[in-house]
Scaffold this motif. Structure first.
Motif, mmCIF file in Angstrom:
data_model
loop_
_atom_site.group_PDB
_atom_site.id
_atom_site.type_symbol
_atom_site.label_atom_id
_atom_site.label_comp_id
_atom_site.label_asym_id
_atom_site.label_seq_id
_atom_site.Cartn_x
_atom_site.Cartn_y
_atom_site.Cartn_z
ATOM 1 N N ALA A 99 1.180 -16.889 8.025
ATOM 2 C CA ALA A 99 2.428 -16.902 8.842
ATOM 3 C C ALA A 99 3.343 -17.736 9.235
ATOM 4 O O ALA A 99 4.398 -18.356 8.652
ATOM 5 C CB ALA A 99 2.480 -15.569 9.945
ATOM 6 N N ARG A 118 0.804 -8.859 6.842
ATOM 7 C CA ARG A 118 1.740 -9.199 6.331
ATOM 8 C C ARG A 118 1.544 -8.628 4.231
ATOM 9 O O ARG A 118 1.882 -9.095 3.954
ATOM 10 C CB ARG A 118 2.094 -10.223 6.296
ATOM 11 C CG ARG A 118 3.029 -10.892 7.585
ATOM 12 C CD ARG A 118 3.443 -12.127 8.060
ATOM 13 N NE ARG A 118 3.220 -13.577 7.511
ATOM 14 C CZ ARG A 118 3.890 -13.643 7.263
ATOM 15 N NH1 ARG A 118 5.345 -13.022 8.218
ATOM 16 N NH2 ARG A 118 4.572 -14.484 6.122
ATOM 17 N N SER A 152 10.035 -25.508 11.087
ATOM 18 C CA SER A 152 10.196 -24.453 12.033
ATOM 19 C C SER A 152 8.938 -24.381 13.294
ATOM 20 O O SER A 152 9.125 -23.967 13.838
ATOM 21 C CB SER A 152 9.392 -23.205 11.450
ATOM 22 O OG SER A 152 10.479 -23.173 10.071
ATOM 23 N N GLU A 201 6.107 -9.290 13.800
ATOM 24 C CA GLU A 201 7.633 -8.077 13.243
ATOM 25 C C GLU A 201 6.772 -7.517 12.726
ATOM 26 O O GLU A 201 7.377 -6.264 12.745
ATOM 27 C CB GLU A 201 8.756 -9.571 12.751
ATOM 28 C CG GLU A 201 9.369 -8.755 12.444
ATOM 29 C CD GLU A 201 10.852 -9.741 11.563
ATOM 30 O OE1 GLU A 201 10.333 -10.803 11.025
ATOM 31 O OE2 GLU A 201 11.730 -9.428 11.401
ATOM 32 N N ALA A 202 5.978 -7.773 11.393
ATOM 33 C CA ALA A 202 5.581 -7.022 10.760
ATOM 34 C C ALA A 202 4.709 -6.176 10.966
ATOM 35 O O ALA A 202 4.556 -5.049 10.393
ATOM 36 C CB ALA A 202 4.868 -7.876 9.639
ATOM 37 N N ASP A 250 4.930 -14.553 16.165
ATOM 38 C CA ASP A 250 6.967 -14.330 16.202
ATOM 39 C C ASP A 250 6.349 -13.130 14.495
ATOM 40 O O ASP A 250 6.981 -12.217 14.463
ATOM 41 C CB ASP A 250 7.707 -15.011 16.319
ATOM 42 C CG ASP A 250 9.163 -14.604 15.921
ATOM 43 O OD1 ASP A 250 8.978 -13.265 16.668
ATOM 44 O OD2 ASP A 250 9.821 -15.344 15.139
ATOM 45 N N ARG A 251 6.343 -13.801 13.568
ATOM 46 C CA ARG A 251 6.084 -13.338 12.605
ATOM 47 C C ARG A 251 5.173 -12.203 12.472
ATOM 48 O O ARG A 251 5.734 -10.659 11.754
ATOM 49 C CB ARG A 251 5.516 -14.331 11.659
ATOM 50 C CG ARG A 251 6.843 -15.576 11.502
ATOM 51 C CD ARG A 251 7.209 -16.411 9.692
ATOM 52 N NE ARG A 251 8.074 -17.091 10.583
ATOM 53 C CZ ARG A 251 8.346 -18.231 9.769
ATOM 54 N NH1 ARG A 251 7.381 -19.120 9.545
ATOM 55 N NH2 ARG A 251 9.391 -18.776 9.552
ATOM 56 N N ASP A 300 4.469 -18.685 5.842
ATOM 57 C CA ASP A 300 5.474 -17.815 5.530
ATOM 58 C C ASP A 300 5.250 -17.668 4.150
ATOM 59 O O ASP A 300 6.149 -17.762 3.264
ATOM 60 C CB ASP A 300 6.927 -18.715 5.502
ATOM 61 C CG ASP A 300 7.809 -17.111 6.014
ATOM 62 O OD1 ASP A 300 7.078 -16.308 6.281
ATOM 63 O OD2 ASP A 300 8.507 -17.182 5.804
ATOM 64 N N THR A 359 10.267 -24.868 17.562
ATOM 65 C CA THR A 359 9.499 -23.264 18.110
ATOM 66 C C THR A 359 8.821 -23.997 19.408
ATOM 67 O O THR A 359 9.561 -23.490 19.952
ATOM 68 C CB THR A 359 7.780 -22.619 17.214
ATOM 69 O OG1 THR A 359 8.477 -22.001 16.245
ATOM 70 C CG2 THR A 359 7.638 -21.301 17.933
ATOM 71 N N LEU A 369 5.276 -19.433 16.440
ATOM 72 C CA LEU A 369 5.785 -18.823 15.715
ATOM 73 C C LEU A 369 5.373 -18.343 14.345
ATOM 74 O O LEU A 369 5.437 -16.687 13.882
ATOM 75 C CB LEU A 369 6.066 -19.784 14.493
ATOM 76 C CG LEU A 369 6.392 -20.282 12.979
ATOM 77 C CD1 LEU A 369 8.018 -19.391 13.211
ATOM 78 C CD2 LEU A 369 6.297 -21.270 12.645
ATOM 79 N N ALA A 370 3.608 -17.971 14.536
ATOM 80 C CA ALA A 370 2.593 -16.948 13.584
ATOM 81 C C ALA A 370 3.364 -15.935 14.540
ATOM 82 O O ALA A 370 3.034 -15.005 13.826
ATOM 83 C CB ALA A 370 1.469 -17.790 13.767
#
Ligand code: NAD
Length: 417
Positions: free
Chosen positions: A96, A66, A382, A408-409, A404-405, A99, A386, A401-402
């Protein structure tokens, strides 16, 4: 369950729990279980006596999908590779969760900064930075303060790096003094973030922050600033501790006076007037609304978790609670705001500092604090969302949550093999 006190294994344990619930693909799970890069350096330093000592230093990047690695530098007698690996991974997840566009890194030197002179610390810092220069840089890896380091250490880092690259490079490090491009509000950012999430946690439990009580372990950068801001917000701080001991006053400790006392008492809280000394371990189990561990790892364990009487634990420190203690606290219905959310105010304002350095345009303190509040409240919400979606506890929700982010990256970048 046998308790896990190796911080890296404790991180892996939570990662596994989160990966199972999130159904993380096995390939990425394997990637996240190990740091991307670990560097170990030997640092010869001339001491004031004229003799040389050789110190061991570490810098670890856990994941940089990220953005550049981000994470503090710790000077402490307990520093070791597994601790630095854990702290680097927690930075990946923390950046993450809140964010900000960074990956996870961390560094440390095995030393006792309290017994070293300013000159010795400066020579040690400069040698360390010149040894790890190849993996540092405003777009590669941006250090910050942690246990045993402070804005002065960051100033030496900025200067050493700048001398090597032949220009003033402010974005190489955050937590700098204001004179070198530090951000307004950075010094108290982690403490302010703790106050912000404490307020959200109390709200979630339908309780009011003003007039509540708090106990704070650790009175360094994080603990003392959290105490000051919580006190200003109307919370009664009934006990605090540092490495030297613990003090208590059920009517509320006079925090502004304690801060002045600490300055004149070699950084220690011990002996402060109007307070009674208490056993530091016993302090953790005092009846209170909020408990803030803000010192080191493994303070709430299977040994003392069942005795904790706080309603909410806000983890100022990284890794203060062991996996076995997690389960006990959950059974007792104690709301734990996990480290990778609770202490993310520091890295959030570090991000703001890095942005200001790159823009060459500096923000007012009010703007910094407002943006910090927005980021932290959003991160808290968030994590709560979650938690509800996956029906788990806040710590595992924050990891999900972390994951997931970061996942995605990783997917968007693709694999370069
Ligand atoms: P610091 O060196 O400024 O202060 C550490 C404090 O903990 C000192 O008061 C020390 O006396 C006390 N302490 C050490 N061992 C103790 C023990 N066994 N019992 C009680 N107190 C003890 O460090 P800091 O920057 O305040 O960091 C504290 C924690 O917060 C660490 O876990 C760190 O990783 C985490 N953290 C720091 C930041 C930051 O911005 N500085 C950001 C996020 C998380």
């Amino acid at each position: 369950m046998t308790d896990i006190t190796n911080p890296f294994e404790a991180m892996q344990n939570r990662l596994k729990q989160a990966a199972d619930i999130y159904k993380l693909e096995d390939n990425l799970f394997k990637v996240f279980m190990a740091p991307a890069r670990s560097m170990i350096v030997s640092l010869p330093v001339q001491m004031d006596s004229g003799k040389w000592e050789v110190f061991t230093g570490y810098r670890v990047h856990h994941n940089t999908a990220r953005g550049p690695a981000k994470g503090g530098i710790r000077y402490d007698l307990h520093v070791n590779l597994d601790e630095v690996k854990a702290l680097a991974a927690w930075m990946t997840w923390k950046c993450a969760v809140v964010d900000v566009p960074f990956g996870g890194g961390k560094g440390g030197i095995l030393c006792d900064p309290r017994t070293m002179s300013a000159g010795e610390l400066e020579r040690l810092t400069r040698r360390y930075i010149s040894e790890i220069m190849d993996i540092l840089g405003p777009d590669r890896d941006v250090p910050a303060p942690d246990v045993g380091t402070n804005p002065q250490t960051m100033a030496w880092i900025m200067d050493t790096y700048s001398m090597h690259v032949r220009h003033a490079e402010k974005g190489i490090v955050t937590g700098k003094p204001l004179s070198l491009g530090g951000s307004k509000g950075r010094l108290e950012a982690t403490g302010r973030g703790i106050l912000i999430v404490a307020r959200e946690a109390m709200r979630k439990m339908n309780r009011v922050l003003e007039g509540s009580t708090a106990v704070i372990q650790g009175f360094g950068n994080v603990g003392s600033q959290a105490a000051r801001l919580m006190c200003e917000a109307g919370i009664k701080i009934i006990a605090v501790s540092d490495v030297n001991g613990a003090i208590e006053n059920k009517k509320g400790i006079n925090i502004p006076a304690l801060l002045k006392y600490v300055e004149s008492n070699k950084g220690s809280i011990v002996g402060f007037k109007e307070c009674d000394p208490i056993d530091p371990q016993e302090m953790l189990t005092l009846e209170t609304d909020i408990l803030v561990p803000a010192a080191i790892e493994n303070q709430i364990t299977e040994v003392n978790a069942s005795k904790i009487r706080a309603k909410v634990i806000v983890e100022g420190a990284n890794g203060p609670t062991t996996p076995a203690a997690d389960a006990i606290l959950q059974d007792k219905n104690i709301l734990v705001v996990p480290d990778i959310l609770a202490n993310s105010g520091g890295v959030t304002v570090s991000y703001f500092e890095w942005v200001q350095n790159r823009q060459g345009f500096y923000w007012r303190e009010r703007e910094v604090n407002e943006r910090l509040t927005e980021y932290m409240v959003h991160a808290f919400e968030s994590v709560t969302a979650t938690q509800e979606k996956y029906k788990t506890n806040p710590r595992i929700a924050a990891y999900i949550l972390a994951l997931d982010r970061v996942t995605e990256a990783m997917h968007d970048r693709g694999f370069y093999a």
